[in-house]
Design a protein around this motif. Structure first.
Motif, PDB file in Angstrom:
ATOM      1  N   PHE A 122       0.863  -1.188   0.000  1.00 35.09           N
ATOM      2  CA  PHE A 122       0.000   0.000   0.000  1.00 35.09           C
ATOM      3  C   PHE A 122       0.895   1.233   0.000  1.00 35.09           C
ATOM      4  O   PHE A 122       1.681   1.430   0.932  1.00 35.09           O
ATOM      5  N   SER A 131       1.814  11.844   8.809  1.00 37.85           N
ATOM      6  CA  SER A 131       0.572  12.031   9.571  1.00 37.85           C
ATOM      7  C   SER A 131      -0.419  12.851   8.763  1.00 37.85           C
ATOM      8  O   SER A 131      -1.630  12.616   8.819  1.00 37.85           O
ATOM      9  N   ALA A 134      -3.197  14.068   3.740  1.00 37.18           N
ATOM     10  CA  ALA A 134      -3.749  14.900   2.674  1.00 37.18           C
ATOM     11  C   ALA A 134      -2.661  15.667   1.925  1.00 37.18           C
ATOM     12  O   ALA A 134      -2.918  16.251   0.875  1.00 37.18           O
ATOM     13  N   ARG A 180     -10.252  16.038  -1.992  1.00 29.64           N
ATOM     14  CA  ARG A 180     -11.130  15.453  -3.027  1.00 29.64           C
ATOM     15  C   ARG A 180     -10.429  15.339  -4.385  1.00 29.64           C
ATOM     16  O   ARG A 180     -11.021  14.900  -5.362  1.00 29.64           O
ATOM     17  N   PHE A 233      -8.775   9.710  -1.030  1.00 28.47           N
ATOM     18  CA  PHE A 233      -8.573  10.038   0.390  1.00 28.47           C
ATOM     19  C   PHE A 233      -9.532   9.244   1.267  1.00 28.47           C
ATOM     20  O   PHE A 233      -9.126   8.603   2.241  1.00 28.47           O
ATOM     21  N   LYS A 234     -10.796   9.274   0.915  1.00 27.73           N
ATOM     22  CA  LYS A 234     -11.781   8.542   1.736  1.00 27.73           C
ATOM     23  C   LYS A 234     -11.516   7.043   1.679  1.00 27.73           C
ATOM     24  O   LYS A 234     -11.665   6.347   2.681  1.00 27.73           O
ATOM     25  N   ASP A 241      -8.943   2.526   8.759  1.00 24.11           N
ATOM     26  CA  ASP A 241      -9.834   2.123   9.872  1.00 24.11           C
ATOM     27  C   ASP A 241      -9.727   0.608  10.088  1.00 24.11           C
ATOM     28  O   ASP A 241      -9.636   0.133  11.218  1.00 24.11           O
ATOM     29  N   ARG A 244      -6.079  -0.636  11.133  1.00 24.37           N
ATOM     30  CA  ARG A 244      -5.726  -0.393  12.543  1.00 24.37           C
ATOM     31  C   ARG A 244      -6.154  -1.546  13.442  1.00 24.37           C
ATOM     32  O   ARG A 244      -5.553  -1.774  14.493  1.00 24.37           O
ATOM     33  N   SER A 314     -14.735   3.116  13.261  1.00 23.61           N
ATOM     34  CA  SER A 314     -13.539   3.965  13.137  1.00 23.61           C
ATOM     35  C   SER A 314     -12.974   4.331  14.507  1.00 23.61           C
ATOM     36  O   SER A 314     -11.765   4.212  14.759  1.00 23.61           O
ATOM     37  N   ILE A 369      -2.039  10.472  16.308  1.00 27.39           N
ATOM     38  CA  ILE A 369      -3.092  10.509  15.264  1.00 27.39           C
ATOM     39  C   ILE A 369      -4.323   9.729  15.720  1.00 27.39           C
ATOM     40  O   ILE A 369      -5.462  10.153  15.489  1.00 27.39           O
TER      41      ILE A 369
END
Ligand code: COS
Length: 383
Positions: A122, A131, A134, A180, A233-234, A241, A244, A314, A369
């Motif tokens: 990934f 961190s 974006a 976006r 991004f999403k 999520d 982790r 999340s 984070i």
């Protein structure tokens, strides 16, 4: 002990047998050699551990998230390097394609990953976007029927020039759109202009490869876009999520491994004429470790169960990863303390556990984070 359905305990027993026979005997050497454990990963593939949560019709083992969590936990209990190889492959390299890919992409890319013929990786983190995910600077410019990718990625687990590897990477497709304007792509190792530029020399998890990726005018067909432009991004927030949970499982396994050794030592090491476990100083350490390991296990399993139930997870996955990684650091520290001078020596696995678990407080989002994610989920974005 955490009460879970008996079928999961039976599943764990099978994983444990495999780990004892195949992973544990190799763990010290994997760390000492500092090379990717091809033999152990091949054996994991034969067990279906490279296709966890992938449906059987796509070549996977068809497990649920809790079973996946138990595999990562039990493998990491003996060998953190193998634990992170499995976690990165399943959660980060395979899951985004399975979850966000078009049918043709799933059919083409998931089966070889699930069968372990290809490793998954990934590519999110960059030198200037850690961190601050974006802040991605790698670009993907559409030019007719293909994108041209330029930029670099760092700290990429499972990256390799030597073996067949597939990557999901992120790149900016529209700078004006902020988060976006970030998109995800599937790219295979060996694509012209794409190379693994440097292999990192790490403190721990030394059998897992961590590398820098470079993209110089890489031509990638339009079909390699994952989902729609701007979804990246999403997509990776959702991927993280889930990821982790597996880093929480890895931390949990290492913590349990340290506790296993500490218990054995407390019973067998004699000082002042008695086993050191007769001393309250040692008993309190054991009690604190065991209590925290159980609490961490409850949190990690709960996050996995929420994910499988299709409920929001999340906050719980960030909290599980945060807590389990800090518990793991505490447990490996205290286990070394119980072992005294021997714990500091490489003859015992404790110093390896201590080095290995340090990453769990950093990778897939630092502890800081995780606290931001938890607080934002609870408070909403305050201005
Ligand atoms: N699931 C779905 N959507 C999410 C999400 C999640 N878990 N987290 C954020 N989003 C969405 C937000 O809702 C927002 O969407 P809208 O613009 O439609 O409202 C968008 O994504 C941007 O979110 P936000 O404004 O929170 O972005 P930030 O840049 O402020 O992100 C954090 C902040 C710290 C949460 C993010 O950068 C992060 O997780 N960083 C750590 C990255 C990391 O773990 N790196 C290690 C990788 S190792 S593989």
């Amino acid at each position: 002990m955490i009460l879970i359905d008996e079928k999961y305990e039976r599943f764990r027993a099978g994983v444990r047998d495999f780990v004892k026979e195949v992973v544990e005997p190799r763990a010290d050497d994997i760390d000492k050699e500092g090379t990717f454990p091809e033999d152990v990963v091949k054996a994991c593939a034969e067990q279906g551990y490279l296709g966890l949560v992938v449906p059987e019709e796509l070549g996977g083992a068809g497990t649920d998230t809790l079973e996946y969590t138990i595999v990562v936990e039990e493998v990491s209990r003996a060998c953190g390097s193998t634990g992170i190889i499995l976690a990165a492959h399943n959660s980060l390299g395979t899951w985004p394609i399975l979850n966000f890919g078009a049918e043709e992409q799933v059919d083409e890319y998931v089966p070889p990953l699930a069968r372990g013929e290809r490793m998954g990786a990934f590519g999110l983190t960059e030198p200037n976007a850690g961190s601050d995910a974006a802040g991605t600077q790698t670009t993907a410019v559409l030019d007719g029927d293909h994108y041209v990718i330029n930029g670099s990625k760092c700290f990429i687990t499972n990256a390799s020039d030597d073996r067949d590897t597939g990557y999901v990477i992120t790149a900016v497709t529209d700078k004006e759109q902020g988060v976006r304007g970030i998109s995800s792509f599937i790219i295979l190792g060996g694509t012209s202009g794409f190379r693994v530029a440097k292999h990192e020399n790490k403190m721990g998890l030394r059998g897992s490869e961590t590398a820098v990726l470079e993209f110089a005018d890489v031509k990638l067909p339009k079909e390699n876009l994952l989902g729609k432009e701007g979804d990246g991004f999403k997509q990776f927030m959702v991927t993280l999520d889930g990821g982790r949970i597996s880093i929480g499982a890895m931390a949990l396994g290492i913590a349990q491994g340290a506790l296993d050794h500490a218990l054995e030592r407390a019973k067998t090491r004699v000082q002042f004429g008695k086993p050191i476990g007769t001393k309250q100083a040692i008993q309190f350490k054991i009690a604190d470790m065991a209590t925290q390991v159980d609490a961490a296990r409850a949190m990690v399993y709960n996050a996995a169960l929420l994910k499988d139930a299709g409920k929001p997870f999340s906050t719980e996955s960030a909290a599980a990863k945060l807590y389990a990684s800090e518990v793991s650091y505490f447990c490996t520290y205290e286990a070394i303390q119980i072992f005294g001078g021997y714990g500091y020596m490489k003859d015992y696995p404790l110093e390896r556990f201590y080095r290995d678990t340090r990453l769990t407080e950093i990778g897939e989002g630092t502890s800081e984070i995780q606290r931001i994610v938890i607080a934002r989920n609870l408070l909403g974005k305050l201005s």
